[in-house]
Design an enzyme around this catalytic site. Structure first.
Site, mmCIF file in Angstrom:
data_model
loop_
_atom_site.group_PDB
_atom_site.id
_atom_site.type_symbol
_atom_site.label_atom_id
_atom_site.label_comp_id
_atom_site.label_asym_id
_atom_site.label_seq_id
_atom_site.Cartn_x
_atom_site.Cartn_y
_atom_site.Cartn_z
ATOM 1 N N LYS A 176 0.867 -1.173 0.000
ATOM 2 C CA LYS A 176 0.000 0.000 0.000
ATOM 3 C C LYS A 176 0.908 1.228 0.000
ATOM 4 C CE LYS A 176 -2.738 3.439 1.340
ATOM 5 N NZ LYS A 176 -2.201 4.825 1.450
ATOM 6 N N GLU A 251 9.477 1.772 10.744
ATOM 7 C CA GLU A 251 10.566 2.721 10.510
ATOM 8 C C GLU A 251 9.932 4.095 10.522
ATOM 9 O OE1 GLU A 251 12.777 5.340 9.538
ATOM 10 O OE2 GLU A 251 12.396 4.735 7.466
ATOM 11 N N CYS A 285 13.705 10.774 6.859
ATOM 12 C CA CYS A 285 13.613 10.449 8.284
ATOM 13 C C CYS A 285 14.953 10.591 8.985
ATOM 14 C CB CYS A 285 13.057 9.043 8.465
ATOM 15 S SG CYS A 285 14.003 7.779 7.582
#
Length: 494
Positions: A176, A251, A285
């Site tokens: 997804k 994550e 990130c």
């Protein structure tokens, strides 16, 4: 010309059950360039059933590990052959620099080669058990159907990180992607067909989180969820998965310290700091969004950073001389600008940027100037919360202990950088910093061979490296009696 995409389920492209599509926008032009299928619960159910069927009954279920590895290496070759086309698709979708996306996609095949090579090296062990007349050994088996939820900043890279170890382990996947950047994932599925993967091994259901993502996480036939995204959404995924006792890898976000000591090579450190926060428009990130700099060199380093930031070329991400592209999504653009206002309100002083980037080539896109704040204290929101944009907070420190204290004083623990010529200090700092990854005299380096992931609110589990495949395996213990006679007393435990 607007392109219309379809879902990918059970080896075929197909329309969504609800018959609806939604626009995907080019962040540079602000214009619709593609239509993405709006999947729903029925589509998720079809995809998961196809994945389960392939896992249990199809040719994938009986395929040898060596054969799986060959398919994976073939897929890597196909990605390499189509890298430029895939990278351009990503740039149209997420607005990151073509130089960066092309580099990522050219590197992407290494995950298929690496984990394809590991596929037939998954071994159990014979245990010299302390009970006579019993042969005991373990096997490693695929955990089951895997739901892979990817983020919008590097969709194809995340597919490699999540799906390569899952496929090597023998699992099947339902992907997804983010509703903002689904196109490259759907394009990638054509390569899985060309590589010869059986129907149902790869599936993609696009759409919105509440309609597709949540249903996928909750589906009773999904055994494992691997998610990349914000810590807020990650917590919701974790809570939902816990209801079904599913395996989870997360994550999540970061507020990583990039720590510069007064003995560092300042030119190298300045380049590393710029790479850590302004590359990818800060939408990563592992962004080194907190610069911790020893007070004795703070002004000198800030001056270098401001000078470098002023030379950054902002514009069309397809052009090779552009350094900073647009922010990917309108909500993210608003979030970044709101945090800039918050920083000013808290008393931080802006010495670079702090505005929407304007110009004849920038009016239609979502552009933010590279921004540096000084006079930041670590208790400010700008120092504690993930901005996910090109916004740097500069915090001074006095000594090594002070740097460790400030560096660890956040809820996150994804990454950290240390800049020093003192090898002893480098070793001490890597041990003391509470982070899943620490770079010394470099920043933002990744490899398919090295585990990637964080601690605290930055997530659970690891991607890449030998450890990654363990996330998709279950251990089964086997006991075989070699005795010709039954136990003397069947009513007690052996």
């Amino acid at each position: 010309m607007t392109q219309t995409y379809q879902l990918f389920i059970d080896g075929q492209y197909c329309d969504p059950a609800g018959g609806e599509w939604f626009d995907t926008i080019n962040p540079y032009t602000g214009e619709t360039w593609a239509q993405i299928p709006r999947g729903g619960a029925d589509d998720v159910d079809r995809a998961v059933k196809a994945a389960k069927r392939a896992l249990e009954n199809g040719p994938w279920a009986t395929m040898s590990a060596s054969a799986r590895g060959k398919l994976m290496r073939r897929l890597g070759d196909l990605v390499a052959a189509n890298a430029e086309w895939l990278a351009e698709t990503e740039v149209r979708d997420n607005g990151k620099l073509l130089a960066e996306m092309a580099g990522q996609v050219r590197y992407h095949p290494e995950w298929w080669y690496y984990f394809g090579g590991l596929a037939d090296k998954i071994e159990g062990s014979v245990i010299p058990v302390d009970k006579p007349d019993l042969l005991t050994y373990t096997t490693q088996e695929p955990v089951g159907v895997v739901a892979a939820l990817t983020a919008w900043n590097s969709p194809l890279l995340f597919i490699a990180w999540k799906c390569a170890p899952a496929i090597a382990a023998g699992c099947t996947v339902v992907i997804k992607p983010s509703e903002y950047t689904s196109a490259s994932t759907l394009e990638f599925m054509e390569l899985t067909k060309q590589a010869g993967f059986p129907d149902g091994v790869f599936n993609v259901v696009t759409g919105f989180g509440a309609e597709t993502g949540a249903r996928l996480v909750e589906h009773p036939d999904v055994a494992k969820i691997t998610f990349t995204g914000s810590d807020t959404t990650g917590r919701a995924v974790y809570q939902s998965a816990a209801k079904g006792l599913k395996r989870v890898s997360l994550e999540l976000g970061g507020k990583s310290p990039n720590i510069v000591f007064d003995d560092a090579d300042l030119d190298a450190a300045a380049a590393g700091v710029v790479s850590g926060i302004f590359a990818a428009t800060g939408q990563t990130c592992i962004a080194g969004s907190r610069l911790l700099v020893q007070n004795s060199i703070r002004d000198r380093l800030v001056d270098k950073l401001v000078a470098m930031g002023r030379t950054a070329v902002i514009g069309n991400p397809m052009l090779p001389d552009v350094n900073i592209g647009p922010v990917t999504t309108p909500p993210q653009y608003k979030k970044i600008m709101d945090y800039i206002d918050v920083a000013r309100a808290e008393g931080a002083r802006c010495v670079l940027g702090g505005q929407r980037a304007c110009g004849p080539d920038l009016d239609r896109g979502l552009f933010v100037e590279p921004t540096i704040f000084v006079d930041v204290t670590n208790d400010m929101r700008i120092a504690q919360e993930e901005v996910f944009g090109p916004v740097l907070s500069v915090i001074g420190f006095d000594d090594e202990a002070d740097a460790v204290r400030i560096g660890n004083d956040v809820i996150y623990g994804l990454a950290a950088g240390v800049w020093t010529r003192d090898i002893g200090r480098a070793v001490r700092m890597t041990k003391a910093l509470k982070a899943g990854m620490v770079w010394v005299n470099t920043y933002r380096a990744v490899s398919y061979m090295v585990p990637f992931g964080g601690i605290k609110s930055s997530g659970l589990g690891r991607e890449s490296g030998l450890q990654a495949i363990d996330e998709f395996l279950e251990t089964k213990s086997v006991w075989i009696s070699t005795s010709d006679t039954p136990p003397a007393n069947p009513f007690i435990q052996r």
